[in-house]
Design an enzyme around this catalytic site. Structure first.
Site, short mmCIF file in Angstrom:
data_model
loop_
_atom_site.label_atom_id
_atom_site.label_comp_id
_atom_site.label_asym_id
_atom_site.label_seq_id
_atom_site.Cartn_x
_atom_site.Cartn_y
_atom_site.Cartn_z
N HIS A 266 -5.80 -1.11 2.52
CA HIS A 266 -4.53 -1.25 3.23
C HIS A 266 -3.35 -1.47 2.29
O HIS A 266 -2.34 -2.05 2.66
CB HIS A 266 -4.60 -2.36 4.29
CG HIS A 266 -5.51 -2.02 5.43
ND1 HIS A 266 -5.25 -1.01 6.32
CD2 HIS A 266 -6.71 -2.56 5.80
CE1 HIS A 266 -6.23 -0.95 7.22
NE2 HIS A 266 -7.12 -1.87 6.91
N GLU B 146 2.08 3.74 3.53
CA GLU B 146 2.13 2.61 4.46
C GLU B 146 3.46 2.70 5.18
O GLU B 146 4.49 3.03 4.57
CB GLU B 146 2.00 1.28 3.73
CG GLU B 146 0.70 1.10 2.97
CD GLU B 146 -0.52 1.08 3.87
OE1 GLU B 146 -0.37 0.72 5.06
OE2 GLU B 146 -1.61 1.44 3.40
N ASP C 96 -1.40 8.35 -0.19
CA ASP C 96 -1.45 7.57 1.05
C ASP C 96 -0.08 6.93 1.26
O ASP C 96 0.68 6.72 0.30
CB ASP C 96 -2.53 6.49 0.97
CG ASP C 96 -2.70 5.75 2.29
OD1 ASP C 96 -3.20 6.37 3.24
OD2 ASP C 96 -2.29 4.59 2.38
N ASP D 124 -5.80 2.56 -1.15
CA ASP D 124 -6.37 3.57 -0.26
C ASP D 124 -6.41 4.94 -0.92
O ASP D 124 -7.34 5.72 -0.70
CB ASP D 124 -5.57 3.63 1.04
CG ASP D 124 -5.82 2.42 1.92
OD1 ASP D 124 -6.68 1.59 1.56
OD2 ASP D 124 -5.15 2.29 2.96
#
Length: 703
Positions: free
Chosen positions: A655, A516, A514, A660
């Site tokens: 988050h 961000e 994942d 995640d």
């Protein structure tokens, strides 16, 4: 030889040499001219000697002038400067020598030494001020610690005592054992403290924050007179190196006494009353089974009933009187992260033999005494290894509403309940604790059992209490989901390689990842600021095999983005750019299949940086969002929050890239099971169905 002596010797040598050279030159000149008159030769030699003598006298006069004007002033200046240098305070001013011909040098030396004296005075004043400030802060700290009812001891990395308060002196066995610079382990038992330090070192290495670098433990004084409950906190330096640690200590003898009484009560209820109750039951059953018994025999059994009932009543009265109003206490415990516990147990197993322990699944928080749990798991798994030869163990934790299950599994048969019961009184560590397996289980109010699982595996389950602290939760207000992202361009689309296309999904290796980011538009300049992944092998999340990096995006992070992931500009200011991080991630991924939720979004960010990073992500990719659409067509929402909620998967660190990724990994394992039930079992079948689902989903979005 001093400078003056050296110059005098050189001058004398020059004078002697001049005299001899002059005599020889004159004598050779006369002989060359054909004059061999002895009188003339002698006279010429005398004149030459007189000239040499005059030269010597001239050199002597020159030496005296040099000595007066240069050598003597320089030596006097040197003595003063040396005295100035050798004085700690430098309070001896340098004076300019009289009659010197050294030019501006003496004045420069005087100015330099004056500055040195001033600098020394400033340094002394600064040291005095700093010493006074340190002394004042020490007095404040001592005054604060003096009011603490708990003992406080601060130690350096070599476990030497740096600071302690009077409460610590009262708790520990003798004042002589506790002192500045003395070893802590002359006062307290070593193993629980080293174990707590090992746990904190592990958390520090994993990048844990200050709130996570605190660990509870239970230890005893070296004379075993006092049982103490402690909390350890690391003291970190400027670059997160360990400068020492601080521990607070509380006397828990009263708690231990209560626990001992509780244990005695439990044993009295379980064992002390068992004999009289059995006799009472046997007598009653005999009377009921033989109604025609003779009167003499009946009276004998009735007397047994009366006697045993009286004894039971007496024991109950005694116990109720002793424990009236007594609150049943548990052993002092603390919150433990299962990753820490698994790491410590794994190291302990590796030290004792060939067995290994792998953390799988999403790590959870639980509550217990970590040191005794470490010894328990190490001892039990050692028994399992000797019983059936198992060497590879998996540890996974699962949280329910009432407790946390610590599940250890291995390939092989389950351990029968009778065998586990026979281990109950085995000592875990006779040298240091004398605890038994039964002791630890009773202290945690739990039990231990083993089950057979599918695929020839066995599972050992240890239920433990939930953590006391509330788990980390997401923002109080729900955040909007990331927009679904579909991109079937060559940049993001991947196909199943022929070499693995027909392999079962269960048999492949995956990296679930994942990102961000600063925003949602990679083509408009948004950048990755966090990248994380975790490996999944044989339908197991290998929690310890993880990748997690913060990335410097080389641009400001918008405030609207920060409220999602909490990553600020300061947090990434000293982090490497994506050109450094992406090759590291590629090395971690290798040839594994990539998995992500809304994978096209994350892959777009990765593949747009391939050229700059000189890597290529040609790995096949699976999107759990599309698998969710494929499986639950009737459901309207397929955001990560919605799907996790539908599958009841916890996501305590939502988050964050790693949080995640772990949640998506658990989701992917559940989805593979669902896919298998509808006949989609290979990589080729899953990717083909996912692509079809994506196209249908994209069409539906337009209507």
């Amino acid at each position: 030889m001093t400078t003056r002596q050296w110059i005098a010797a050189v001058s004398a040598a020059i004078a002697l040499g001049g005299y001899l050279a002059s005599a020889l030159v004159v004598r050779w000149s006369l002989l060359a001219a054909g004059i061999d008159d002895e009188a003339l030769l002698t006279g010429g030699t005398v004149k030459a000697g007189a000239a040499g003598l005059a030269l010597a006298l001239a050199l002597l006069g020159l030496f005296l002038l040099v000595d007066r004007w240069l050598i003597a002033p320089a030596e006097a200046l040197g003595r003063q400067v040396r005295r100035q240098a050798q004085s700690k305070l430098g309070e001896h001013p340098v004076e300019v020598p009289q009659g010197h011909r050294l030019g501006p040098l003496p004045q420069a030396v005087v100015a330099l030494t004056d500055q040195l004296r001033l600098a020394r005075r400033d340094m002394v004043r600064a040291m005095e001020t700093a010493t006074a400030e340190v002394a004042r802060q020490k007095e404040w700290l001592e005054a604060i610690l003096l009011d603490f009812s708990d003992g406080v001891v601060v130690c350096d990395p070599q476990h030497r005592v740096l600071l302690y308060n009077q409460a610590a002196v009262r708790l520990l066995p003798s004042v002589q054992a506790l002192g500045l610079g003395r070893p802590l382990f002359s006062c307290l038992t070593r193993e629980p403290i080293l174990h707590a330090l090992e746990r904190l070192e592990y958390r520090r290495a994993e990048g844990g924050g200050a709130a996570e670098l605190v660990a509870p433990f239970v230890c005893a004084t070296m004379d075993s007179s006092t049982m103490l409950h402690g909390r350890m906190a690391l003291i970190l330096g400027p670059v997160r190196e360990v400068d020492g640690y601080a521990i607070t200590l509380t006397d828990i003898r009263s708690e231990i006494a209560g626990l001992t009484r509780m244990t005695n009560l439990r044993r009295a209820l379980g064992y002390g009353l068992r004999g009289p109750a059995a006799s009472l039951r046997a007598a009653a059953e005999t009377l009921a089974g033989f109604p025609d018994m003779e009167a003499v025999q009946r009276r004998a059994f009735e007397q047994v009933i009366v006697a045993e009932a009286t004894e039971i009543a007496r024991q109950i009265d005694t116990l109720s009187g002793e424990y009236r109003g007594h609150e049943l206490l548990r052993w002092p415990m603390g919150d433990i992260h299962s990753a820490d516990l698994a790491a410590c147990v794994g190291r302990a197993l590796a030290e004792d033999g060939p067995a290994t322990l792998t953390l799988v699944g999403i790590p959870q928080w639980l509550r217990g005494d970590s040191f005794s749990l470490l010894l328990l798991l190490k001892t039990v798994l050692g028994h399992v290894h000797r019983l059936n030869g198992a060497t590879a163990f998996d540890l996974e934790t699962r949280t329910t509403e009432r407790q946390v299950y610590v599940d250890v599994s291995w390939t092989g048969p389950a351990v029968p309940s009778a065998v586990i019961e026979s281990w109950q009184d085995d000592q875990l560590d006779a040298v240091h604790t004398g605890l038994t397996i039964r002791d630890v289980l009773e202290r945690h109010g739990t039990d231990l059992w083993c089950l057979d699982q599918a695929g020839g595996r066995a599972l050992l389950r240890l239920p433990l209490p939930l953590p006391a602290a509330e788990p980390l939760k997401g923002p109080s207000r729900p955040l909007p989901p990331r927009p679904e992202f579909y991109d079937f361009s060559p940049v993001t689309r991947s196909e199943a390689p022929a070499s693995i296309a027909d392999r079962r999904l269960r048999d492949l290796d995956y990296v679930v990842f994942d990102t961000e980011t600063t925003g949602l538009r990679p083509t408009d300049g948004d950048e990755i600021i966090s990248l994380a992944g975790v490996r999944v092998v044989n339908q197991r999340i290998l929690s310890a095999e993880r990748f997690e990096r913060l990335v410097n995006p080389k641009r400001k992070i918008p405030r609207g983005s920060i409220r999602f992931h909490g990553i600020t500009d300061d947090m990434v200011a000293d982090k490497p750019p994506i050109e450094v991080v992406l090759p590291q991630f590629k090395a971690f991924v290798g040839d594994a299949v990539l998995v992500a939720h809304n994978a096209a979004f994350d892959l777009k960010f990765l593949r747009m940086k391939e050229a700059a990073s000189q890597v290529s992500f040609s790995n096949p990719a699976i999107d759990t969002l599309l698998l969710s659409v494929l499986i639950d067509r009737e459901e309207e929402f397929h955001s990560l929050d919605s799907v996790l909620d539908r599958f009841s998967i916890p996501a305590p660190n939502r988050h964050t890239a790693l949080g995640d990724a772990l949640a998506t990994a658990e989701l992917f394992i559940r989805l593979v099971d669902r896919l298998d039930s509808i006949g989609i079992r290979t990589l080729r079948e899953s990717m083909s169905a996912s692509n079809m689902a994506a196209e249908m989903r994209q069409v539906q979005k337009h209507f």
